[in-house]
Design a protein around this motif. Structure first.
Motif, PDB file in Angstrom:
ATOM      1  N   MET A 226       0.848  -1.180   0.000  1.00  0.00           N
ATOM      2  CA  MET A 226       0.000   0.000   0.000  1.00  0.00           C
ATOM      3  C   MET A 226       0.891   1.239   0.000  1.00  0.00           C
ATOM      4  SD  MET A 226      -3.303   0.931   0.261  1.00  0.00           S
ATOM      5  CE  MET A 226      -3.914  -0.684   0.635  1.00  0.00           C
TER       6      MET A 226
ATOM      7  N   SER B 282      -2.208   6.104   2.315  1.00  0.00           N
ATOM      8  CA  SER B 282      -3.416   6.044   3.137  1.00  0.00           C
ATOM      9  C   SER B 282      -3.891   7.468   3.376  1.00  0.00           C
ATOM     10  CB  SER B 282      -3.133   5.377   4.490  1.00  0.00           C
ATOM     11  OG  SER B 282      -2.771   4.036   4.337  1.00  0.00           O
TER      12      SER B 282
ATOM     13  N   ASP C 136      -1.733   1.921  -5.274  1.00  0.00           N
ATOM     14  CA  ASP C 136      -2.527   1.293  -4.222  1.00  0.00           C
ATOM     15  C   ASP C 136      -2.752   2.329  -3.131  1.00  0.00           C
ATOM     16  OD1 ASP C 136      -2.717  -1.256  -5.365  1.00  0.00           O
ATOM     17  OD2 ASP C 136      -0.785  -1.851  -4.535  1.00  0.00           O
ATOM     18  N   TYR C 137      -4.013   2.570  -2.815  1.00  0.00           N
ATOM     19  CA  TYR C 137      -4.353   3.536  -1.775  1.00  0.00           C
ATOM     20  C   TYR C 137      -5.551   3.026  -0.994  1.00  0.00           C
ATOM     21  CZ  TYR C 137      -8.368   5.028  -4.531  1.00  0.00           C
ATOM     22  OH  TYR C 137      -9.554   5.046  -5.214  1.00  0.00           O
ATOM     23  N   GLU C 138      -5.784   3.666   0.125  1.00  0.00           N
ATOM     24  CA  GLU C 138      -6.942   3.371   0.955  1.00  0.00           C
ATOM     25  C   GLU C 138      -7.368   4.649   1.667  1.00  0.00           C
ATOM     26  OE1 GLU C 138      -5.821   0.629   4.095  1.00  0.00           O
ATOM     27  OE2 GLU C 138      -4.299   2.015   4.859  1.00  0.00           O
TER      28      GLU C 138
ATOM     29  N   ASP D 273     -12.704   0.876  -1.077  1.00  0.00           N
ATOM     30  CA  ASP D 273     -11.391   1.436  -0.759  1.00  0.00           C
ATOM     31  C   ASP D 273     -11.360   2.121   0.612  1.00  0.00           C
ATOM     32  OD1 ASP D 273     -13.007   3.528  -1.571  1.00  0.00           O
ATOM     33  OD2 ASP D 273     -11.552   4.406  -2.958  1.00  0.00           O
ATOM     34  N   CYS D 274     -12.403   1.906   1.419  1.00  0.00           N
ATOM     35  CA  CYS D 274     -12.485   2.542   2.740  1.00  0.00           C
ATOM     36  C   CYS D 274     -12.389   1.514   3.861  1.00  0.00           C
ATOM     37  CB  CYS D 274     -13.796   3.303   2.888  1.00  0.00           C
ATOM     38  SG  CYS D 274     -13.927   4.772   1.862  1.00  0.00           S
ATOM     39  N   VAL D 275     -11.570   1.847   4.837  1.00  0.00           N
ATOM     40  CA  VAL D 275     -11.468   1.096   6.085  1.00  0.00           C
ATOM     41  C   VAL D 275     -12.115   1.974   7.151  1.00  0.00           C
ATOM     42  CG1 VAL D 275      -9.872   0.154   7.801  1.00  0.00           C
ATOM     43  CG2 VAL D 275      -9.318   0.008   5.351  1.00  0.00           C
TER      44      VAL D 275
END
Length: 119
Positions: A1, A4, A32-34, A55-57
């Motif tokens: 990742m 972020s 790669d992102y989040e 794509d969300c935590v």
């Protein structure tokens, strides 16, 4: 990742949606992102929205514990090599995230950066 994007929120769904959408548009293609969002117990559909975004935590505090705790917990859960810390009402313009990330990657001796907007 690689990246972020972290934020805290509480019952500010329209702002949060705008922030996430603007960040997606400003994101470098192919990385790669989040998003890691800490919620303080929203009752306005925020949790349902976040849960529907692949794509969300989501960090669920369930109650307001303060902005610092929200950002710290989101940061602790983040997996990115780089962290972008932004309030839930920020809107990223043009390719600001791509430019900022490129600058940080090209200048490893720089530990932090910030965005500037002349309002």
């Amino acid at each position: 990742m690689l990246l972020s994007v972290i934020s805290g929120t509480y019952n500010r769904l329209p702002y949060l949606k705008a922030m996430i959408e603007s960040a997606r548009k400003s994101m470098p293609k192919g990385i790669d992102y989040e998003f890691v969002v800490c919620d303080g117990g929203s009752t306005d559909g925020t949790l349902e929205f976040l849960d529907s975004q692949p794509d969300c935590v989501v960090i669920r505090h369930g109650e307001l514990k303060g902005a610092i705790k929200a950002f710290n917990d989101a940061g602790a859960a983040a997996r990115g090599d780089y962290l972008l810390i932004g309030n839930d009402d920020v809107e990223y313009l043009d390719f600001s995230i791509a430019r900022g990330l490129a600058f940080m990657m090209d200048n490893p001796d720089v530990g932090a950066g910030c965005f500037y907007q002349d309002r």
